[in-house]
Design a protein around this motif. Structure first.
Motif, PDB file in Angstrom:
ATOM      1  N   THR A 349       4.287  -3.514  -3.285  1.00 29.68           N
ATOM      2  CA  THR A 349       4.325  -2.254  -2.545  1.00 29.68           C
ATOM      3  C   THR A 349       3.605  -2.425  -1.209  1.00 29.68           C
ATOM      4  N   ASN A 350       3.518  -1.326  -0.442  1.00 25.68           N
ATOM      5  CA  ASN A 350       2.894  -1.402   0.878  1.00 25.68           C
ATOM      6  C   ASN A 350       1.377  -1.556   0.752  1.00 25.68           C
ATOM      7  N   VAL A 351       0.750  -1.935   1.857  1.00 27.70           N
ATOM      8  CA  VAL A 351      -0.669  -2.283   1.833  1.00 27.70           C
ATOM      9  C   VAL A 351      -1.534  -1.099   1.415  1.00 27.70           C
ATOM     10  N   LYS A 352      -1.225   0.102   1.925  1.00 25.77           N
ATOM     11  CA  LYS A 352      -2.050   1.273   1.604  1.00 25.77           C
ATOM     12  C   LYS A 352      -1.998   1.585   0.109  1.00 25.77           C
ATOM     13  N   ASP A 353      -0.791   1.630  -0.443  1.00 25.77           N
ATOM     14  CA  ASP A 353      -0.665   1.911  -1.874  1.00 25.77           C
ATOM     15  C   ASP A 353      -1.299   0.798  -2.708  1.00 25.77           C
ATOM     16  N   ALA A 354      -1.113  -0.445  -2.269  1.00 22.69           N
ATOM     17  CA  ALA A 354      -1.697  -1.567  -3.001  1.00 22.69           C
ATOM     18  C   ALA A 354      -3.220  -1.482  -3.001  1.00 22.69           C
ATOM     19  N   TYR A 355      -3.782  -1.106  -1.865  1.00 18.40           N
ATOM     20  CA  TYR A 355      -5.236  -0.952  -1.741  1.00 18.40           C
ATOM     21  C   TYR A 355      -5.753   0.112  -2.709  1.00 18.40           C
ATOM     22  N   GLU A 356      -5.141   1.280  -2.685  1.00 22.03           N
ATOM     23  CA  GLU A 356      -5.603   2.378  -3.534  1.00 22.03           C
ATOM     24  C   GLU A 356      -5.373   2.076  -5.011  1.00 22.03           C
ATOM     25  N   ALA A 357      -4.210   1.501  -5.319  1.00 23.03           N
ATOM     26  CA  ALA A 357      -3.897   1.208  -6.718  1.00 23.03           C
ATOM     27  C   ALA A 357      -4.793   0.103  -7.267  1.00 23.03           C
ATOM     28  N   THR A 358      -5.080  -0.905  -6.454  1.00 27.44           N
ATOM     29  CA  THR A 358      -5.945  -1.997  -6.898  1.00 27.44           C
ATOM     30  C   THR A 358      -7.329  -1.475  -7.252  1.00 27.44           C
TER      31      THR A 358
END
Length: 446
Positions: A349-358
């Protein structure tokens, strides 16, 4: 509780392999018998979850590795015995009526294949039993030795009065003796012969694994009770990587979540596979590719390293990742003690979603204090948030140094979070932008 894993994990760790040649199964399969290989496959499919049982199996293999004994039976014996024992037709019994001049003359002209198969089977079992007794007598084991129980079970079969004629034979058995033994082996004591074969297949397996341990310098791990929740590995390496760089890793209850960072090609995936392979083999009681290992026994291992899209379901890579995390959450919710590995969580997924999901998923895993987790990511900014408010997350990374414009990888773990960002350097080194620019110039009109 049964040890649990799944196909994704077996594929990630190349347990059986798509083609087999470089699989873990093939590395260990030095068995002389098909029965031994079948036992080996079953052990790979069903690792253990009891530390005492694991240590017992490990001690048996370690014993045979130290003795350097070889499997004392030719594989041809088992090739003769298996079809012989599978024939349960009483009409094929050897009888004195068969032992006539007419039968002998007939066999000269056109041999009776069934009779020949039976005679070979009987002769093979006779030699197998005689060799078994001699081999087992040479094993000087105390009553407390981990293999003593299996040795005793073999003798309990060999010492049965019905088999006494086997050990009183002088030379090869004659036809009359073969006829009597055929009835004993195939019909009256068929189950006991099967049990003996199974014990010898097990012996074949132990000696095969012991041989691999010696040839590859694998170590025998010590299993600890699951409530200790720890891993201690010295010089662990990937058994399928030539000249692999070994690493040390310790995981404790107060840092049961490992947050792994590093640049592309720094070795994250290889390290995660190395660690996971060691854990998988250790739960089988097998030697591991390391200098030493102690580990707490878990209820299961799940890895997510090479997760494919599910095109059949119309699922994107990101959705496949979400479903995978959901499955892990469901397993954890049952109270299981699990070893879970995620390589580059939410890369789809995109960086923002990946950041929050991680951050969210790592924090969620961190609440499960009875399990161990290893999570790698390129979203290094997530580490700063986790470091601030999730004390049981431990941060390690694989560094990259630069020799001019060329990245140099040590493949050796260090504490902390990487700040390496060399993606554009690698792209420039490969000349990709120059290739694209040259292509544009060629397509422009003169």
């Amino acid at each position: 509780m049964l040890f649990t894993t799944d196909k994704q994990t077996l594929d990630d760790l190349n347990i059986f392999g798509k083609h087999g040649s470089d699989s873990l199964f093939n590395i260990f399969n030095r068995c002389a018998t098909r029965g031994g290989a079948a036992v080996l496959e079953e052990m790979f499919r069903y690792p253990l979850s009891d530390h005492a049982t694991i240590n017992r199996r490990s001690s048996i293999i370690s014993y045979f590795a130290a003795t350097e004994k070889t499997f004392p039976f030719p594989s041809s014996h088992f090739d003769a015995i298996e079809p012989y024992m599978s024939n349960r037709d009483e009409r094929t019994k050897l009888t004195q009526e068969n032992n006539t001049i007419g039968r002998k003359m007939g066999n000269i002209i056109a041999p009776d294949n069934t009779t020949q198969l039976i005679m070979k089977g009987v002769a093979a079992i006779v030699d197998l039993m005689q060799t078994s007794r001699s081999f087992m007598q040479d094993l000087a084991l105390s009553d407390a030795h981990p293999y003593a129980q299996e040795k005793d079970s073999i003798f309990s079969i060999l010492d049965m009065p019905a088999f006494e004629p086997v050990f009183s034979l002088k030379g090869k058995p004659g036809f009359a003796q073969m006829a009597d033994l055929d009835v004993v082996f195939r019909f009256r004591y068929r189950e006991e012969i099967r049990q003996l074969l199974q014990r010898l297949y097990q012996l074949d397996l132990y000696m095969s694994i012991a041989r691999v341990a010696g040839e590859r310098n694998f170590a025998f791990a010590k299993a600890l009770p699951g409530n200790m929740l720890s891993i201690k590995l010295e010089h662990v390496f990937h058994p399928g990587v030539p000249k692999a760089v070994p690493n040390n890793i310790r995981i404790h209850p107060d840092g049961n979540v490992i947050f792994l960072t590093g640049a592309n090609m720094a070795g994250k995936s290889t390290f995660m596979k190395s660690l996971s392979i060691a854990m998988f083999l250790a739960h089988m009681g097998f030697p591991v590719p390391a200098a030493s290992m102690e580990f707490s026994v878990m209820d299961g291992i799940y890895t997510t390293i090479n997760l494919p899209d599910n095109l059949g379901m119309g699922a994107s890579h990101f959705y496949a990742e979400v479903l995978r995390v959901k499955k892990m959450a469901a397993e954890l919710s049952q109270g299981k003690k699990l070893f879970i590995v995620f390589d580059e969580l939410f890369r789809g997924t995109n960086v923002k979603d990946a950041y929050e999901a991680t951050i969210a998923i790592t924090k969620g895993f961190a609440t499960r204090h009875n399990s161990l987790f290893v999570i790698s990511t390129h979203i290094i900014e997530a580490g700063d948030i986790l470091r601030a408010d999730t004390p049981n997350v431990r941060f390690i990374y694989l560094p990259t140094s630069m020799n001019g414009n060329t990245p140099v990888y040590t493949y050796t773990l260090e504490e902390g979070i990487t700040d390496d960002r060399h993606g554009m350097i690698i792209i420039n080194n490969e000349g990709i932008l120059d290739i694209l620019e040259a292509g544009i110039q060629q397509t422009q009109p003169a």
